[in-house]
Design a protein around this motif. Structure first.
Motif, PDB file in Angstrom:
ATOM      1  N   TRP A  54       0.835  -1.183   0.059  1.00  0.00           N
ATOM      2  CA  TRP A  54      -0.270   0.114   0.009  1.00  0.00           C
ATOM      3  C   TRP A  54       0.619   1.417  -0.023  1.00  0.00           C
ATOM      4  O   TRP A  54       2.126   1.170   0.243  1.00  0.00           O
ATOM      5  CB  TRP A  54      -0.982   0.021   1.105  1.00  0.00           C
ATOM      6  CG  TRP A  54      -1.959  -0.995   1.137  1.00  0.00           C
ATOM      7  CD1 TRP A  54      -1.620  -2.330   1.660  1.00  0.00           C
ATOM      8  CD2 TRP A  54      -3.056  -1.240   0.771  1.00  0.00           C
ATOM      9  NE1 TRP A  54      -2.812  -3.386   1.441  1.00  0.00           N
ATOM     10  CE2 TRP A  54      -3.770  -2.597   1.046  1.00  0.00           C
ATOM     11  CE3 TRP A  54      -4.192  -0.302   0.215  1.00  0.00           C
ATOM     12  CZ2 TRP A  54      -5.045  -2.719   0.512  1.00  0.00           C
ATOM     13  CZ3 TRP A  54      -5.330  -0.404  -0.132  1.00  0.00           C
ATOM     14  CH2 TRP A  54      -5.747  -1.777   0.014  1.00  0.00           C
ATOM     15  N   LYS A  55       0.347   2.333  -0.480  1.00  0.00           N
ATOM     16  CA  LYS A  55       0.978   3.658  -0.459  1.00  0.00           C
ATOM     17  C   LYS A  55      -0.174   4.692  -0.346  1.00  0.00           C
ATOM     18  O   LYS A  55      -1.443   4.458  -0.734  1.00  0.00           O
ATOM     19  CB  LYS A  55       1.662   3.689  -1.638  1.00  0.00           C
ATOM     20  CG  LYS A  55       0.892   3.732  -3.044  1.00  0.00           C
ATOM     21  CD  LYS A  55       1.976   4.100  -4.195  1.00  0.00           C
ATOM     22  CE  LYS A  55       1.045   4.565  -5.388  1.00  0.00           C
ATOM     23  NZ  LYS A  55       0.615   5.580  -5.458  1.00  0.00           N
ATOM     24  N   ASP A  56       0.338   6.022  -0.389  1.00  0.00           N
ATOM     25  CA  ASP A  56      -0.458   7.016  -0.121  1.00  0.00           C
ATOM     26  C   ASP A  56      -1.315   7.254  -1.642  1.00  0.00           C
ATOM     27  O   ASP A  56      -0.355   7.185  -2.639  1.00  0.00           O
ATOM     28  CB  ASP A  56       0.132   8.212   0.235  1.00  0.00           C
ATOM     29  CG  ASP A  56       0.519   8.075   1.686  1.00  0.00           C
ATOM     30  OD1 ASP A  56       0.289   7.415   2.484  1.00  0.00           O
ATOM     31  OD2 ASP A  56       1.311   9.270   2.058  1.00  0.00           O
ATOM     32  N   LEU A  62       3.965   5.213   1.963  1.00  0.00           N
ATOM     33  CA  LEU A  62       2.735   5.202   2.943  1.00  0.00           C
ATOM     34  C   LEU A  62       3.410   6.108   4.121  1.00  0.00           C
ATOM     35  O   LEU A  62       4.146   5.853   4.995  1.00  0.00           O
ATOM     36  CB  LEU A  62       2.242   3.771   3.599  1.00  0.00           C
ATOM     37  CG  LEU A  62       1.091   3.813   4.329  1.00  0.00           C
ATOM     38  CD1 LEU A  62      -0.049   4.279   3.631  1.00  0.00           C
ATOM     39  CD2 LEU A  62       0.960   2.364   4.656  1.00  0.00           C
ATOM     40  N   TRP A  66      -1.800   5.364   8.776  1.00  0.00           N
ATOM     41  CA  TRP A  66      -2.332   3.927   8.680  1.00  0.00           C
ATOM     42  C   TRP A  66      -1.250   2.962   9.262  1.00  0.00           C
ATOM     43  O   TRP A  66      -0.206   3.070   9.338  1.00  0.00           O
ATOM     44  CB  TRP A  66      -2.603   3.562   7.046  1.00  0.00           C
ATOM     45  CG  TRP A  66      -3.477   4.317   6.537  1.00  0.00           C
ATOM     46  CD1 TRP A  66      -3.433   5.685   5.882  1.00  0.00           C
ATOM     47  CD2 TRP A  66      -4.882   4.186   6.668  1.00  0.00           C
ATOM     48  NE1 TRP A  66      -4.866   6.020   5.564  1.00  0.00           N
ATOM     49  CE2 TRP A  66      -5.717   5.077   5.892  1.00  0.00           C
ATOM     50  CE3 TRP A  66      -5.748   3.088   7.096  1.00  0.00           C
ATOM     51  CZ2 TRP A  66      -7.228   5.255   5.783  1.00  0.00           C
ATOM     52  CZ3 TRP A  66      -7.103   3.249   6.734  1.00  0.00           C
ATOM     53  CH2 TRP A  66      -7.981   4.168   6.215  1.00  0.00           C
ATOM     54  N   ILE A  86      -5.312   5.426   1.217  1.00  0.00           N
ATOM     55  CA  ILE A  86      -4.280   4.441   0.824  1.00  0.00           C
ATOM     56  C   ILE A  86      -4.742   3.783  -0.463  1.00  0.00           C
ATOM     57  O   ILE A  86      -5.943   3.553  -0.542  1.00  0.00           O
ATOM     58  CB  ILE A  86      -3.628   3.708   1.764  1.00  0.00           C
ATOM     59  CG1 ILE A  86      -4.838   2.718   2.286  1.00  0.00           C
ATOM     60  CG2 ILE A  86      -3.182   4.543   2.889  1.00  0.00           C
ATOM     61  CD1 ILE A  86      -4.401   1.835   3.517  1.00  0.00           C
TER      62      ILE A  86
END
Length: 178
Positions: A54-56, A62, A66, A86
């Motif tokens: 996951w990433k922004d 990230l 989160w 995300i």
């Protein structure tokens, strides 16, 4: 999630709502796939341990609040756009998304999909529909006298399509749903 290449690329997005800390999006047990699911092309988006996949939204890593709590994805804080959004690092085309979730009292969040990442869009909800996750009764009690409209309630395609109430089978707040 099962990938199926046949459409233009979009990102799957997990979005905060007004109270993202109230959402727990994971399986009650560790996220795993059977050999048959793997052979059929299913892929885990979340392993129940890390947010490595996951990433922004519109970012490279990230950075927002989160984190993983008891095998669940959660956002720290009070929600709102400030909690961030995300997205999966990998892009998926035509897909089937299957996830388990539960809400804390008054919880409000959602799962956006088919979003477009582009710096022109500061927030993803202007580019993709949202499966609304909200504790209807708890949210109204916490935010009284504000009442939810039908297009804002649990299970709707937010502000677009209402579910058939006879087919919407949801466990009570605090219990797992799929």
């Amino acid at each position: 999630m099962k990938s199926n290449p046949s459409r233009t690329l979009f990102r799957t997005l997990f979005a905060t709502g007004l109270l993202a800390a109230g959402l727990c999006s994971c399986c009650p047990n560790h996220n795993t796939l059977t050999q048959a699911e793997i052979a059929d092309g299913w892929q885990l988006l979340f392993d129940g341990k890390t947010l490595d996949q996951w990433k922004d939204f519109n970012g490279d890593s990230l950075t927002q609040p989160w984190h993983v709590v008891d095998g669940c994805i959660q956002a720290a804080g009070d929600g709102s756009d400030l909690s961030g959004y995300i997205v999966t690092k990998k892009q998926y085309e035509n897909f089937i998304l299957d996830w388990d979730w539960k809400l804390s009292p008054g919880g409000n969040s959602g799962m956006l999909y088919h979003v477009v990442e582009n710096p022109y869009f500061a927030v993803p909800y202007v580019t993709g529909p949202e499966y609304q996750l909200i504790d209807n009764e708890g949210w109204e009690a916490t935010n009284a006298p504000t009442r939810l409209e039908e297009w804002q309630k649990l299970g709707v395609d937010y502000a677009m399509h209402l579910p058939n109430p006879d087919s919407l089978l949801v466990n009570p707040q605090g219990e797992w749903n799929s």
